[in-house]
Design a protein around this motif. Structure first.
Motif, PDB file in Angstrom:
ATOM      1  N   PHE A 189       0.822  -1.196   0.000  1.00  0.00           N
ATOM      2  CA  PHE A 189       0.000   0.000   0.000  1.00  0.00           C
ATOM      3  C   PHE A 189       0.861   1.254   0.000  1.00  0.00           C
ATOM      4  O   PHE A 189       0.542   2.257  -0.640  1.00  0.00           O
ATOM      5  CB  PHE A 189      -0.938   0.016   1.210  1.00  0.00           C
ATOM      6  CG  PHE A 189      -2.014  -1.030   1.160  1.00  0.00           C
ATOM      7  CD1 PHE A 189      -2.542  -1.441  -0.046  1.00  0.00           C
ATOM      8  CD2 PHE A 189      -2.501  -1.605   2.319  1.00  0.00           C
ATOM      9  CE1 PHE A 189      -3.539  -2.400  -0.109  1.00  0.00           C
ATOM     10  CE2 PHE A 189      -3.491  -2.568   2.274  1.00  0.00           C
ATOM     11  CZ  PHE A 189      -4.021  -2.966   1.063  1.00  0.00           C
ATOM     12  N   GLY A 190       1.968   1.189   0.739  1.00  0.00           N
ATOM     13  CA  GLY A 190       2.894   2.319   0.744  1.00  0.00           C
ATOM     14  C   GLY A 190       3.492   2.555  -0.627  1.00  0.00           C
ATOM     15  O   GLY A 190       3.684   3.703  -1.049  1.00  0.00           O
ATOM     16  N   ARG A 196       6.396   7.944  -7.046  1.00  0.00           N
ATOM     17  CA  ARG A 196       7.224   7.324  -8.086  1.00  0.00           C
ATOM     18  C   ARG A 196       6.933   5.838  -8.256  1.00  0.00           C
ATOM     19  O   ARG A 196       6.680   5.364  -9.374  1.00  0.00           O
ATOM     20  CB  ARG A 196       8.699   7.569  -7.780  1.00  0.00           C
ATOM     21  CG  ARG A 196       9.077   9.055  -7.808  1.00  0.00           C
ATOM     22  CD  ARG A 196      10.548   9.272  -7.519  1.00  0.00           C
ATOM     23  NE  ARG A 196      10.911   8.814  -6.170  1.00  0.00           N
ATOM     24  CZ  ARG A 196      12.147   8.841  -5.684  1.00  0.00           C
ATOM     25  NH1 ARG A 196      13.142   9.307  -6.423  1.00  0.00           N
ATOM     26  NH2 ARG A 196      12.400   8.422  -4.458  1.00  0.00           N
ATOM     27  N   LEU A 197       6.946   5.099  -7.155  1.00  0.00           N
ATOM     28  CA  LEU A 197       6.647   3.668  -7.255  1.00  0.00           C
ATOM     29  C   LEU A 197       5.210   3.447  -7.699  1.00  0.00           C
ATOM     30  O   LEU A 197       4.919   2.523  -8.474  1.00  0.00           O
ATOM     31  CB  LEU A 197       6.895   2.983  -5.911  1.00  0.00           C
ATOM     32  CG  LEU A 197       8.328   2.958  -5.395  1.00  0.00           C
ATOM     33  CD1 LEU A 197       8.389   2.255  -4.043  1.00  0.00           C
ATOM     34  CD2 LEU A 197       9.254   2.270  -6.390  1.00  0.00           C
ATOM     35  N   ALA A 221       9.060   5.462 -13.256  1.00  0.00           N
ATOM     36  CA  ALA A 221       9.125   6.067 -11.927  1.00  0.00           C
ATOM     37  C   ALA A 221      10.009   7.306 -11.878  1.00  0.00           C
ATOM     38  O   ALA A 221       9.994   8.041 -10.887  1.00  0.00           O
ATOM     39  CB  ALA A 221       9.640   5.033 -10.923  1.00  0.00           C
ATOM     40  N   GLY A 222      10.806   7.534 -12.938  1.00  0.00           N
ATOM     41  CA  GLY A 222      11.734   8.655 -12.934  1.00  0.00           C
ATOM     42  C   GLY A 222      12.901   8.436 -11.986  1.00  0.00           C
ATOM     43  O   GLY A 222      13.389   9.385 -11.359  1.00  0.00           O
ATOM     44  N   MET A 223      13.357   7.177 -11.889  1.00  0.00           N
ATOM     45  CA  MET A 223      14.436   6.817 -10.979  1.00  0.00           C
ATOM     46  C   MET A 223      15.499   6.033 -11.743  1.00  0.00           C
ATOM     47  O   MET A 223      15.242   5.521 -12.843  1.00  0.00           O
ATOM     48  CB  MET A 223      13.913   5.950  -9.819  1.00  0.00           C
ATOM     49  CG  MET A 223      12.807   6.590  -9.007  1.00  0.00           C
ATOM     50  SD  MET A 223      12.002   5.425  -7.852  1.00  0.00           S
ATOM     51  CE  MET A 223      13.335   5.109  -6.685  1.00  0.00           C
ATOM     52  N   SER A 224      16.678   5.929 -11.142  1.00  0.00           N
ATOM     53  CA  SER A 224      17.690   5.068 -11.730  1.00  0.00           C
ATOM     54  C   SER A 224      17.275   3.613 -11.528  1.00  0.00           C
ATOM     55  O   SER A 224      16.472   3.294 -10.641  1.00  0.00           O
ATOM     56  CB  SER A 224      19.053   5.303 -11.059  1.00  0.00           C
ATOM     57  OG  SER A 224      19.056   4.792  -9.742  1.00  0.00           O
ATOM     58  N   ALA A 231      14.205   0.324  -3.937  1.00  0.00           N
ATOM     59  CA  ALA A 231      13.008   0.875  -3.303  1.00  0.00           C
ATOM     60  C   ALA A 231      11.809  -0.059  -3.463  1.00  0.00           C
ATOM     61  O   ALA A 231      11.027  -0.264  -2.525  1.00  0.00           O
ATOM     62  CB  ALA A 231      12.689   2.249  -3.887  1.00  0.00           C
ATOM     63  N   PHE A 232      11.668  -0.631  -4.633  1.00  0.00           N
ATOM     64  CA  PHE A 232      10.559  -1.553  -4.894  1.00  0.00           C
ATOM     65  C   PHE A 232      10.663  -2.774  -3.987  1.00  0.00           C
ATOM     66  O   PHE A 232       9.682  -3.185  -3.354  1.00  0.00           O
ATOM     67  CB  PHE A 232      10.572  -1.974  -6.360  1.00  0.00           C
ATOM     68  CG  PHE A 232       9.339  -2.714  -6.801  1.00  0.00           C
ATOM     69  CD1 PHE A 232       8.318  -2.040  -7.462  1.00  0.00           C
ATOM     70  CD2 PHE A 232       9.189  -4.079  -6.574  1.00  0.00           C
ATOM     71  CE1 PHE A 232       7.172  -2.710  -7.871  1.00  0.00           C
ATOM     72  CE2 PHE A 232       8.053  -4.756  -6.971  1.00  0.00           C
ATOM     73  CZ  PHE A 232       7.041  -4.070  -7.629  1.00  0.00           C
ATOM     74  N   ASN A 233      11.846  -3.351  -3.929  1.00  0.00           N
ATOM     75  CA  ASN A 233      12.055  -4.547  -3.104  1.00  0.00           C
ATOM     76  C   ASN A 233      11.800  -4.242  -1.637  1.00  0.00           C
ATOM     77  O   ASN A 233      11.188  -5.046  -0.918  1.00  0.00           O
ATOM     78  CB  ASN A 233      13.481  -5.062  -3.303  1.00  0.00           C
ATOM     79  CG  ASN A 233      13.618  -6.533  -2.962  1.00  0.00           C
ATOM     80  OD1 ASN A 233      12.708  -7.140  -2.418  1.00  0.00           O
ATOM     81  ND2 ASN A 233      14.759  -7.107  -3.272  1.00  0.00           N
TER      82      ASN A 233
END
Length: 295
Positions: A189-190, A196-197, A221-224, A231-233
């Motif tokens: 949920f977060g 981004r996520l 997501a606009g991330m590396s 972050a996803f993990n």
């Protein structure tokens, strides 16, 4: 963009199940087994305790709502009261249980899923999600609980239809409220609430057949790539490609069970250009061949 929560609940055929009412006074404790469903308990009046394995006792007050995943639980007037099995007390269609009074009043219900696929969502959720009635996000929940209180206290015509619809609204509103709570930051949920996520998850659920790579999702997501993967993990609990694979297999199993589409069509719809590669992936995931699901 797609709404991942709506996508998951729709594909899993999430449906509200039986609403029950508890009224009690004095000392009481009821234990219930773990099931593959998303359970809710909402306290209308009084107070109590929610006990689950590997979690400290949780004090719940009037207006609070708790969502419980696949975990056995006990609801009690006090954590030290020895529990009895609550399931038989609600057997034979009995939806109302009164134990000596109505100092404490609670409603229970839940969401069931299509056979063998509820694990996708339940594995992503914490054992217990507590939404305090004191939070601003609980205002809508309070309004729904008031309506449910009225419906479950009487035996009016159309009662089952009304309570089922209200329970569905309550569950979604509770999930919304929990998604904005601090304790949801490190969960699925977060991730949905993270700008981004959440954007990457919306894109993924909107086009599951696309041959996604971690780099593709990171770009959404606009991330590396490295920052996105980490972050996803951390939030979701599984790597991005594992999440994609799990969701593809879950969608595929539901589609095959409906018997409305061929294995080839289902494979293409979830991103496999080769029926053979899809079959191998499906067997690794579920331990059975796709055609066994469709039979």
């Amino acid at each position: 963009m797609s709404d991942p929560l709506a996508d998951v609940l729709t594909v899993l055929d999430a449906r509200p199940i039986r609403i029950t009412r508890f009224e009690g006074a004095g000392e009481w404790a009821l234990a219930f087994p773990a099931l593959d469903r998303l359970k809710f308990i909402a306290l209308l009046r009084g107070s109590g305790w929610l006990l689950t394995q590997n979690q400290p006792p949780l004090r719940i007050l009037a207006g609070d709502c708790c969502l419980i995943g696949r975990s056995a639980y006990t609801i009690a007037s006090d954590p030290d009261v020895p529990p009895i099995d609550g399931s038989p007390l609600y057997a034979d269609g009995n939806d109302l249980l009164n134990l000596g009074g109505d100092e404490t009043v609670a409603l229970g219900g839940g969401i069931s899923f299509a056979p063998s696929v509820g694990a996708f969502l339940l594995d992503l959720l914490p054992a217990v999600m507590h939404i305090s009635g004191a939070t601003p996000e609980s205002n809508v929940i309070a309004a729904v609980l008031d309506l449910l209180d009225n419906e479950t206290a009487i035996a009016g015509i159309g009662r089952s239809i009304v309570t089922t619809r209200l329970a569905e609204v309550l569950m979604v509103q509770a999930i919304r409220a929990f998604a904005t709570a601090p304790e949801a930051i490190d969960g699925w949920f977060g991730a949905l609430a993270d700008p981004r996520l959440g954007r990457a998850l919306q894109s993924l659920h909107g086009d599951i057949a696309r041959p996604w790579t971690v780099a593709d999702l990171a770009a959404e997501a606009g991330m590396s790539r490295a920052a996105f993967s980490a972050a996803f993990n951390r939030h979701v609990g599984v790597p991005p490609l594992a999440y994609i694979r799990n969701w593809r297999m879950t969608r595929a199993r539901v589609a095959l069970a409906s018997r409305h589409q061929s294995v080839r069509t289902v494979a293409a719809n979830v991103g496999y250009t080769s029926e053979s590669a899809f079959g191998h992936a499906f067997r690794r995931h579920f331990g059975i061949a796709p055609r066994q699901t469709a039979e």
